[in-house]
Scaffold this motif. Structure first.
Motif, short mmCIF file in Angstrom:
data_model
loop_
_atom_site.label_atom_id
_atom_site.label_comp_id
_atom_site.label_asym_id
_atom_site.label_seq_id
_atom_site.Cartn_x
_atom_site.Cartn_y
_atom_site.Cartn_z
N ALA A 102 0.71 -1.16 0.02
CA ALA A 102 -0.11 0.00 -0.03
C ALA A 102 0.82 1.42 0.13
CB ALA A 102 -0.83 -0.12 1.15
N ALA A 103 2.14 1.07 0.72
CA ALA A 103 3.08 2.35 0.79
C ALA A 103 3.82 2.36 -0.46
CB ALA A 103 3.83 2.26 1.88
N GLY A 104 3.65 1.54 -1.60
CA GLY A 104 4.18 1.56 -2.78
C GLY A 104 5.51 0.65 -2.96
N ALA A 105 5.64 -0.08 -2.17
CA ALA A 105 7.01 -0.94 -2.10
C ALA A 105 6.63 -2.27 -2.88
CB ALA A 105 7.32 -1.45 -0.74
N GLU A 106 7.62 -2.85 -3.48
CA GLU A 106 7.62 -4.28 -4.21
C GLU A 106 7.94 -5.09 -3.26
OE1 GLU A 106 9.87 -4.25 -7.76
OE2 GLU A 106 8.65 -2.75 -8.87
N VAL A 107 7.36 -6.33 -3.28
CA VAL A 107 7.52 -7.62 -2.51
C VAL A 107 8.30 -8.67 -3.12
CG1 VAL A 107 6.30 -9.25 -1.11
CG2 VAL A 107 5.42 -7.17 -1.19
N VAL A 108 9.48 -8.92 -2.59
CA VAL A 108 10.34 -9.76 -3.08
C VAL A 108 10.28 -11.11 -2.25
CG1 VAL A 108 12.48 -10.45 -3.91
CG2 VAL A 108 11.52 -8.02 -3.95
N LEU A 109 9.88 -12.34 -2.61
CA LEU A 109 10.18 -13.50 -1.82
C LEU A 109 11.21 -14.26 -1.80
CD1 LEU A 109 6.48 -15.23 -2.36
CD2 LEU A 109 7.17 -13.59 -0.56
N VAL A 110 11.78 -14.71 -0.75
CA VAL A 110 13.46 -15.08 -0.99
C VAL A 110 13.39 -16.54 -0.16
CG1 VAL A 110 15.69 -14.71 -0.54
CG2 VAL A 110 14.30 -12.54 -0.86
N SER A 111 13.57 -17.50 -0.78
CA SER A 111 13.37 -19.06 -0.31
C SER A 111 14.15 -19.88 -1.12
CB SER A 111 11.77 -19.20 -0.34
OG SER A 111 11.76 -20.62 -0.09
N GLY A 112 14.45 -20.78 -0.09
CA GLY A 112 15.32 -21.92 -0.52
C GLY A 112 14.36 -23.13 -1.26
N SER A 113 13.05 -22.70 -1.19
CA SER A 113 12.14 -23.66 -1.86
C SER A 113 12.05 -23.19 -3.41
CB SER A 113 10.49 -23.26 -1.49
OG SER A 113 9.79 -24.30 -1.76
N PHE A 114 11.18 -23.99 -4.51
CA PHE A 114 11.46 -23.82 -5.82
C PHE A 114 10.10 -23.25 -6.26
CE2 PHE A 114 9.74 -27.96 -5.40
CZ PHE A 114 9.94 -28.61 -6.46
N ALA A 115 9.96 -22.87 -7.55
CA ALA A 115 8.91 -22.23 -8.42
C ALA A 115 7.47 -22.83 -8.06
CB ALA A 115 9.15 -22.05 -9.78
N PRO A 116 7.59 -24.24 -8.38
CA PRO A 116 5.95 -25.04 -8.21
C PRO A 116 5.57 -24.41 -6.83
CG PRO A 116 7.62 -26.33 -9.15
CD PRO A 116 8.64 -25.17 -8.76
N CYS A 117 6.34 -24.57 -5.64
CA CYS A 117 5.49 -24.14 -4.43
C CYS A 117 5.44 -22.72 -4.30
CB CYS A 117 6.48 -24.61 -3.36
SG CYS A 117 7.00 -26.07 -3.08
N LEU A 118 6.43 -22.07 -4.86
CA LEU A 118 6.30 -20.36 -4.48
C LEU A 118 5.59 -19.57 -5.52
CD1 LEU A 118 10.19 -20.19 -3.90
CD2 LEU A 118 8.43 -20.18 -2.03
N ASP A 119 5.36 -19.78 -6.83
CA ASP A 119 4.95 -19.00 -7.60
C ASP A 119 3.21 -18.84 -7.46
OD1 ASP A 119 6.82 -18.68 -9.15
OD2 ASP A 119 6.44 -19.92 -10.83
N PRO A 120 2.52 -19.85 -6.90
CA PRO A 120 1.09 -19.63 -6.50
C PRO A 120 0.96 -18.77 -5.19
CG PRO A 120 1.51 -21.98 -6.24
CD PRO A 120 2.69 -21.15 -6.94
N VAL A 121 2.00 -18.99 -4.22
CA VAL A 121 2.17 -18.19 -3.13
C VAL A 121 2.23 -16.48 -3.59
CG1 VAL A 121 3.28 -17.72 -0.82
CG2 VAL A 121 2.73 -19.95 -1.67
N ALA A 122 3.42 -16.41 -4.41
CA ALA A 122 3.62 -15.26 -4.70
C ALA A 122 2.46 -14.45 -5.50
CB ALA A 122 4.77 -15.06 -5.68
N GLU A 123 1.73 -15.03 -6.43
CA GLU A 123 0.42 -14.40 -6.99
C GLU A 123 -0.46 -14.14 -5.79
OE1 GLU A 123 -0.73 -17.16 -9.77
OE2 GLU A 123 1.16 -17.11 -10.97
N ARG A 124 -0.92 -14.92 -4.89
CA ARG A 124 -1.63 -14.62 -3.86
C ARG A 124 -1.39 -13.38 -2.99
NH1 ARG A 124 -5.49 -17.86 -1.04
NH2 ARG A 124 -5.51 -18.73 -3.15
N VAL A 125 -0.10 -13.26 -2.83
CA VAL A 125 0.20 -12.31 -1.86
C VAL A 125 0.54 -11.05 -2.63
CG1 VAL A 125 0.86 -13.54 -0.19
CG2 VAL A 125 2.50 -12.87 -1.51
N GLY A 126 0.65 -11.13 -4.18
CA GLY A 126 0.91 -9.88 -4.88
C GLY A 126 2.58 -9.63 -4.97
N ALA A 127 3.21 -10.60 -4.77
CA ALA A 127 4.77 -10.49 -4.84
C ALA A 127 5.24 -10.27 -6.25
CB ALA A 127 5.71 -11.65 -4.15
N ARG A 128 6.22 -9.21 -6.45
CA ARG A 128 6.65 -9.05 -7.58
C ARG A 128 7.73 -9.89 -8.24
NH1 ARG A 128 6.39 -3.90 -10.36
NH2 ARG A 128 6.93 -4.10 -12.73
#
Length: 245
Positions: A102-128
């Protein structure tokens, strides 16, 4: 802002939960047994003191020969079931992410996991952006190898690369969220580290960072940002302009 995922943004370990889901989904009872064998071996390695990076590599060896496209589809199927379970998302962290967005920041997820797990999570929380471990793929299938586990120092390297690609972003103004000592290298790279959970080691780290003498971002991160040069986007072990600390 940068955010770890497992047990920081979501209340589970995505790699293990997805491994169990996809094996059981495809192979039924045999898949459950395969999961127990793989997970048991990974936990044994961890209990015997193997570095988390080595355990991470061992996890991805279990995917050798698997179709990357099939795992991506199964990842979305896993998420559709897991995300509706109470406590899957850690509400306080989600609220923080929404505040930053809301303050204009971009969200970056950083994880040892991989895309099959993380891509849907990123989409749900609006991570860029998603900075994660990337298994090697040849002819559409995982080889079992990875270039760099995004754990510990791998998280520092990934965050520094991102900062180098955005020279207009001052790391002193950035936030990062983590729950485990393996997140400290990532937290070192920003001016506003935040802990999730009540791990004593994390509380002690944040207390040290709150002291005036330790409140600055790590010298390496600041030097990389101020130079604004792509070659300073790694951990800077051979960089004469950075402390490397």
């Amino acid at each position: 802002m940068f955010c770890d995922v497992d047990e920081t943004l979501i209340g589970c370990k995505s790699m293990f939960e997805f491994l169990r889901f996809q094996l059981a989904r495809r192979y039924g009872r045999e898949g459950e047994e395969r999961y127990r064998r793989i997970a048991g071996e990974l936990r044994r390695q961890s209990a015997e003191g193997a570095p988390r990076e080595d355990v991470n590599r061992a996890y991805y060896r279990s995917y050798a020969g698997e179709s990357a496209a099939e795992m991506a589809a199964l990842g979305r199927e896993w998420f559709s079931f897991a995300a509706v379970e109470p406590g899957f998302f850690i509400a306080s962290t989600v609220a923080e992410l929404e505040r930053h967005r809301a303050a204009g920041a971009e969200v970056v997820l950083v994880s040892g996991s991989f895309a099959p797990c993380l891509d849907p999570v990123a989409e749900r929380v609006g991570a860029r952006h998603v900075l994660c471990t990337s298994p090697h793929v040849v002819d559409g299938r995982y080889t079992g190898d990875v270039s760099e586990p995004v754990i510990g120092e791998g998280k520092r390297a990934a965050v520094l690369r991102m900062l180098a690609e955005h020279p207009g972003v001052n790391p002193r103004d950035c936030y990062a969220y983590g729950d485990h000592p393996s997140d400290f290298p990532m937290l070192d790279c920003v001016g506003h580290p935040r802990g999730v959970g009540d791990a004593p080691a994390v509380r002690a780290y944040l207390a040290r960072r709150a002291e005036p003498v330790a409140a600055a971002v790590s010298g390496c991160a600041l030097a990389c940002w101020s130079m604004g040069r792509g070659e300073h986007s790694e951990v800077c072990e051979n960089c004469e302009d950075c402390s490397g600390e």
